[in-house]
Design an enzyme around this catalytic site. Structure first.
Site, PDB file in Angstrom:
ATOM      1  N   CYS A 149      34.480  39.984  52.135  1.00 40.55           N
ATOM      2  CA  CYS A 149      34.427  40.855  50.945  1.00 40.55           C
ATOM      3  C   CYS A 149      33.123  41.622  50.882  1.00 40.55           C
ATOM      4  CB  CYS A 149      34.629  40.094  49.652  1.00 40.55           C
ATOM      5  SG  CYS A 149      34.957  38.375  49.771  1.00 40.55           S
ATOM      6  N   CYS A 172      34.809  32.731  45.806  1.00 40.51           N
ATOM      7  CA  CYS A 172      33.629  33.218  45.085  1.00 40.51           C
ATOM      8  C   CYS A 172      32.840  32.051  44.509  1.00 40.51           C
ATOM      9  CB  CYS A 172      34.040  34.147  43.942  1.00 40.51           C
ATOM     10  SG  CYS A 172      34.904  35.621  44.504  1.00 40.51           S
TER      11      CYS A 172
END
Lengths: 173, 128
Positions: free
Chosen positions: B37, B106
């Site tokens: 990402c 995350c």
């Protein structure tokens, strides 16, 4: 026999350095041979096979034309499994990435188009350097760890390139 | 994708954004990233003489979930000892923020950042 590797679909030997124009031309040529129009009168089975071939060609082309994806794929072929969602600890590089993102934020705030052009140029140079370094080491057994690190770095720069593109689109509006 | 209210709250009002002097011997810095990402996360802690984390700061370039995860991490670390902070788990962060499965990584990044900061501090102090 399993599915042929992405390179084999294009009659290529696995390699990092590729002629992208030749690849694109070969892709268009191959895709034409499996185009649905050519199978309008074919059996359902042949239609399905043609569709599957078109999908494999497309997938292979998307991977091969992108340096980070091609690099990662080459390592996969050598049995190196690189999970997508991994945490990297490459402090020096990450520090620089953070600094570049801060710079990009400033360029956005100032709508500095010249600055953005320079930023893109530097990004391109860095990508070219990473690519050249990877081309030299990906198939050298004792430099595998370095090759993996380079792929990770390529992925970051690819993402940053996308962000610059999005920023340009926003500023254009 | 819809973010939970807690993610939006941390995203819009991030706690403890900023920088501590990484040269300070009492400061530990964790620098981690997620290549897929492109997320980059810096998490720093300042530890007092009693071994308590008296301040924590972060800076994250990434999606809302990555920002919220690191923001929450700094909130939770403050006032804790190093060992207590090192026990903060990504699953607890993900649960608190109601992260969907595709955003669990995350919270993993935030946990790895905590560990990296604690490790950096310990190395500086010769504790490992």
């Amino acid at each position: 026999m399993g599915t042929p590797c992405h390179f084999a679909l294009f009659d290529l030997q696995p390699a990092f350095l590729l002629d992208l124009d030749a690849l694109a031309a070969r892709y268009r040529e191959l895709v034409r041979t499996v185009h649905p129009d050519r199978f309008a009168d074919a059996s359902e089975r042949d239609k399905r096979i043609a569709l599957e071939q078109a999908a494999s060609l497309n997938e292979a082309y998307q991977v091969l034309k992108s340096p980070p994806r091609r690099a990662r794929y080459l390592l996969t072929l050598q049995g190196v499994d690189m999970p997508l969602e991994a945490t990297v600890q490459d402090p020096e590089f990450l520090m620089q990435q953070m600094q570049w993102r801060e710079e990009l934020e400033d360029l956005q705030d100032e709508a500095d188009f010249d600055g953005i052009a320079r930023f893109k140029h530097r990004l391109k140079d860095d990508q070219a350097r990473l690519n050249a370094e990877f081309a030299e080491c990906w198939d050298v057994p004792d430099r595998q760890a370095n090759a993996e690190k380079l792929v990770r770095r390529m992925q970051f720069l690819e993402k940053l390139t996308q962000e610059v593109r999005q920023l340009e689109e926003r500023l254009d509006e | 994708m819809a973010y939970s209210e807690k993610v939006i709250d941390h995203y819009e009002n991030p706690r403890n954004v900023g920088k501590l002097n990484s040269e300070d011997p009492d400061v530990g810095t964790g620098m981690v990233g997620a290549p897929a990402c492109g997320d980059v996360m810096r998490l720093q802690i300042k530890v007092n003489e009693q071994g308590i984390i008296e301040d924590a700061k972060f800076k994250t370039y990434g999606c809302g979930s990555a920002i919220a995860s690191s923001s929450l991490a700094t909130e939770w670390m403050k006032g804790k000892t190093l060992d207590e902070a090192a026990l903060i788990k990504n699953t607890t962060i993900a649960e608190e923020l109601a992260l969907p499965p595709v955003k669990i990584h995350c919270s993993v990044l935030a946990e790895d950042a905590i560990k990296a900061a604690v490790q950096d501090y310990k190395q500086k102090k010769g504790l490992v």
